[in-house]
Design a protein around this motif. Structure first.
Motif, PDB file in Angstrom:
ATOM      1  N   THR A   1       8.953   1.333  39.814  1.00 32.38           N
ATOM      2  CA  THR A   1       9.012   1.743  41.211  1.00 32.38           C
ATOM      3  C   THR A   1      10.453   1.967  41.671  1.00 32.38           C
ATOM      4  O   THR A   1      10.685   2.723  42.623  1.00 32.38           O
ATOM      5  CB  THR A   1       8.344   0.693  42.110  1.00 32.38           C
TER       6      THR A   1
ATOM      7  N   GLU B   1       7.099   1.388  50.069  1.00 35.03           N
ATOM      8  CA  GLU B   1       6.057   0.372  49.940  1.00 35.03           C
ATOM      9  C   GLU B   1       4.805   0.775  50.717  1.00 35.03           C
ATOM     10  O   GLU B   1       3.683   0.591  50.234  1.00 35.03           O
ATOM     11  CB  GLU B   1       6.582  -0.980  50.419  1.00 35.03           C
TER      12      GLU B   1
ATOM     13  N   LEU C   1       3.111   3.449  48.652  1.00 35.04           N
ATOM     14  CA  LEU C   1       2.437   2.888  47.484  1.00 35.04           C
ATOM     15  C   LEU C   1       1.136   2.207  47.886  1.00 35.04           C
ATOM     16  O   LEU C   1       0.102   2.370  47.215  1.00 35.04           O
ATOM     17  CB  LEU C   1       3.362   1.899  46.768  1.00 35.04           C
ATOM     18  N   ASP C   2       1.181   1.435  48.966  1.00 34.92           N
ATOM     19  CA  ASP C   2      -0.050   0.773  49.415  1.00 34.92           C
ATOM     20  C   ASP C   2      -1.096   1.794  49.829  1.00 34.92           C
ATOM     21  O   ASP C   2      -2.295   1.623  49.562  1.00 34.92           O
ATOM     22  CB  ASP C   2       0.270  -0.160  50.584  1.00 34.92           C
TER      23      ASP C   2
ATOM     24  N   ARG D   1      -2.575   3.431  46.700  1.00 30.74           N
ATOM     25  CA  ARG D   1      -3.492   2.494  46.050  1.00 30.74           C
ATOM     26  C   ARG D   1      -4.783   2.371  46.851  1.00 30.74           C
ATOM     27  O   ARG D   1      -5.877   2.289  46.277  1.00 30.74           O
ATOM     28  CB  ARG D   1      -2.825   1.131  45.905  1.00 30.74           C
TER      29      ARG D   1
ATOM     30  N   LYS E   1      -1.186  -0.264  41.065  1.00 37.40           N
ATOM     31  CA  LYS E   1       0.139  -0.784  41.378  1.00 37.40           C
ATOM     32  C   LYS E   1       0.260  -2.237  40.950  1.00 37.40           C
ATOM     33  O   LYS E   1      -0.634  -3.048  41.183  1.00 37.40           O
ATOM     34  CB  LYS E   1       0.400  -0.661  42.884  1.00 37.40           C
TER      35      LYS E   1
ATOM     36  N   GLU F   1       5.877  -1.664  38.972  1.00 35.06           N
ATOM     37  CA  GLU F   1       5.573  -0.367  38.377  1.00 35.06           C
ATOM     38  C   GLU F   1       4.235   0.133  38.873  1.00 35.06           C
ATOM     39  O   GLU F   1       3.430  -0.625  39.432  1.00 35.06           O
ATOM     40  CB  GLU F   1       5.566  -0.468  36.851  1.00 35.06           C
ATOM     41  N   ILE F   2       3.992   1.427  38.672  1.00 36.02           N
ATOM     42  CA  ILE F   2       2.696   2.005  38.999  1.00 36.02           C
ATOM     43  C   ILE F   2       2.175   2.782  37.797  1.00 36.02           C
ATOM     44  O   ILE F   2       2.932   3.154  36.895  1.00 36.02           O
ATOM     45  CB  ILE F   2       2.765   2.931  40.225  1.00 36.02           C
TER      46      ILE F   2
END
Length: 704
Positions: free
Chosen positions: A333, A342, A345-346, A349, A356, A360-361
């Protein structure tokens, strides 16, 4: 119904496979070389979690296993029949092959079978996962390290452990879209010969998932086609994920628009059940789907991204586009950093587009492919190149602690070379090619010379766009030449070095650091060819200018000083060489530290000179001390094996024949497995052992 198949991008590996099937070959064997390269990528890439049902890329919100019961029972029956297999689940991307394999894994665990899940999308994760399997089976450190590197003979190592496993087992090799990943390194036939990683067994079952549906690629394996879901099952998946979005008829209508593909059903249902949903009903979603462009996966993903944007997270689209430039697994990330990362990313996901973990993803390969197709212009790719290059610049090629991070980032460097190099400007292409050269240098230091050469070759496929005389291209050629010499062809390497030196002298001048580096290597190649007086003369000239233009404490200057001492020693002037090596050792300890690989290299040559002076017991003690100091390196690193070979030599000279024979045999096995049976160093050990068995001792020799 229009069943749209997601395209598989034409990577180096795919081009090779198609060319081989057509009876043609590319200019060099990229596939086998890329396998070697990726096999060296870091074991710290945490993508296999043995003991769990499946890796992070498969866990998380899952489409319920519907319409697969009969196929699951057939696989369970196969698993109960010793000697059958391997089983290969084939189908288009997003058809649910991994979900089926996960369900099979859960059944196997409930019957107390040992299970492993190993990603096979690339050899970074594949080698790391297989090494972890070997470790859990009680494999020796040599077994584990050989498998982690994909060395010759490593499939046999793993299969000896599997066939002697204490309980029955299931091994899933997921996303093997390129079947050649599963082949033995030295196999001319690929996976069909049954000598690679996927074999039939009486102790367990290997299950492979793949988008490669051609049965000719799989030989005697049992193929199971994983098709799209029936409309009844597909509609129920949507209603399970979004129970408030509509009735059965509306779910069926949307399922039909989604082609019954489990991946798109999962994305659509997860989106409709999320807070980001702009159109919260099946009917509204179907209407939106009809107005979008692209493949069904692409349209579904774009609707989710539009929803996140309207929900106040517009950066999610940019972040996903950036992530798609890299390899789909284990993207750090930190190289995706942006304002609101962030939250993005949330959000991604939450709608099912990524998995996630804290650092890393991971993306589904089809999601990666579809997002790459949306990249317009070079801007995002430029950012991806700059971020990766920035991460590599934080590392030092000569520090063993940094080698694992080079390997981890290498999978993403390969992805950029594969998918971005033709779409970036000349400046960013130069950054990529230069990064490949620096990474190759780190690989050489870590003992992965063969993989380093292939990385340079992959980078040099783009040299025409840079120009043959571009500094980045010349650096890639420079490290490629080293691997050519190390592989046993110093004459060819000399020709490459001569060309590089001529260009650098003409374009950079005699005293530029790159030119001085070429002058040094041109002296080194003379030692490889046994032209010791010429090498000494060239080293002295290079050292003079290195001291003046680089400085006395520059590591490159110390290397030239070290190798000058070696050329002197090889002409029989041991006392002079001994004094020079002691000076270099003093300076390297001061500048680099006692445990630095280059410091230990000087200690090694001091031990060799001590042995050449006939002080066998003293030399033996020095080699044993050296091996203790080199514990920072892997047990089959070329420098470690060289020290062990020469330790056996000193033991033989003291008349301990049986102990020396055992030492040579062990080194021969390790060199054969890690370097290949035809590598010059392997042949040197084989010759020394053969002579020892005839009552003769061969004096040890090595390159500087």
């Amino acid at each position: 119904m229009n069943h749209e198949e997601e395209p598989i991008p034409l990577t180096f590996a795919e081009v090779y496979r198609r060319a081989r099937a057509a009876g043609a070959l590319p200019p060099f064997d990229l596939q086998r070389g890329l396998d070697d390269l990726r096999a060296w990528i870091d074991r710290e890439v945490d993508i296999v979690e043995t003991g769990d049902l499946a890796p992070a890329a498969v866990r998380g919100p899952q489409v319920e296993l519907r319409g697969r019961r009969d196929l699951l029972e057939e696989l369970m029956t196969l698993a109960r029949r010793p000697g059958d297999g391997p089983a290969v689940l084939v189908g288009v991307g997003g058809a649910g092959k991994s979900a089926l394999a996960e369900a099979l894994t859960a059944r196997a665990r409930s019957r107390e079978r040992q299970t492993w899940w190993v990603p096979a999308a690339d050899l970074a994760g594949f080698s790391a996962g297989l090494a972890e399997v070997a470790r859990e089976l009680g494999g020796s450190p040599t077994d584990v390290e050989s498998i982690a590197k994909g060395a010759a003979g490593s499939p046999d190592r793993l299969w000896r452990l599997l066939e002697n496993a204490p309980q029955e087992w299931l091994l899933v090799l997921d996303n093997a879209d390129n079947p050649w990943v599963l082949a033995a390194t030295d196999s001319p036939a690929g996976v069909q010969d049954g000598l690679g990683w996927a074999r039939a067994s009486r102790r367990g079952l290997v299950v492979v998932t793949s988008r490669e549906t051609d049965p000719r690629m799989w030989g005697a394996a049992r193929l199971f086609t994983v098709d799209r879901l029936s409309m009844t099952d597909a509609a129920q998946v949507l209603r399970d994920l979004a129970p408030e979005a509509g009735d059965e008829a509306e779910a069926r209508a949307l399922a039909r628009r989604l082609d019954g593909l489990p991946l798109t059903l999962h994305l659509a249902g997860t989106y409709l059940g999320s807070e980001a949903a702009q159109w919260p009903t099946f009917a509204e979603y179907a209407h939106a789907l009809g107005s979008a462009e692209g493949t069904v996966v692409s349209r579904t993903a774009e609707i989710s991204l539009d929803g996140l944007a309207r929900h106040g997270i517009p950066q999610a689209r940019k972040l996903l586009r950036l992530a798609s430039c890299y390899a789909p697994t284990s993207i750090p990330t930190r190289i995706l950093s942006m304002t609101g990362m962030e939250e993005a990313l949330d959000g991604l996901r939450g709608v099912g587009l990524i998995q996630k973990s804290p650092a890393e993803i991971t993306l589904h390969p089809v999601v990666t492919d579809t997002n790459r197709a949306h990249l317009e212009g070079p801007e995002v790719r430029h950012i991806a190149v700059e971020r990766l290059v920035g991460a590599l610049r934080e590392l030092r090629f000569d520090l063993p602690d940094h080698w694992p991070r080079y390997r981890m980032l290498s999978q993403h460097l390969l992805a950029l070379l594969d998918n971005a190099a033709e779409h970036v400007d000349r400046e960013h292409l130069a950054l990529l090619v230069d990064a490949a050269g620096v990474t190759a240098r780190a690989f050489i230091g870590s003992g992965a010379g063969r993989a380093a050469g292939i990385l340079c070759e992959a980078a040099l496929t783009h040299r025409a766009a840079l120009g043959e005389e571009h500094p980045a291209a010349l650096r890639a050629w420079h490290y490629l030449a080293w691997t050519v010499a190390d592989g046993g062809d110093p004459a060819r390497a000399e020709a490459i070095y001569r060309n590089i030196l001529d260009v650098r002298l003409r374009t950079l001048g005699e005293f530029h650091p790159d030119t001085i580096s070429s002058r040094h290597e041109f002296a080194w190649i003379a030692t490889c060819l046994g032209r010791w007086a010429e090498a000494e003369r060239r080293y002295r000239d290079t050292l003079r200018d290195s001291l003046r233009y680089l400085g006395p404490d520059e590591p490159a200057t110390l290397t030239t000083h070290h190798e000058l001492a070696w050329a002197i020693a090889r002409q029989g002037h041991l006392a002079e060489a001994l004094s020079a090596f002691r000076n270099v050792l003093r300076d390297r300890r001061r500048v680099l530290g006692n445990d630095h690989p280059q410091t230990l290299q000087t200690e090694h040559d001091l031990a060799w000179i001590t042995a050449k002076q006939g002080k066998w017991a003293e030399a033996e003690a020095m080699y044993r001390d050296l091996l203790r100091l080199r514990q920072v390196l892997e047990t089959d690193h070329p420098h470690v094996l060289l020290a062990r070979h020469e330790l056996a030599w000193t033991i033989a000279r003291q008349g301990r024949w049986s102990e020396a024979e055992s030492g040579y045999r062990n080194v021969l096995e390790l060199r054969g497995r890690t370097m290949g049976d035809d590598h010059p160093e392997t042949e040197a050990t084989r010759w020394a052992l053969s002579e020892l068995l005839q009552g003769r001792v061969v004096d040890a020799d090595h390159l500087a």
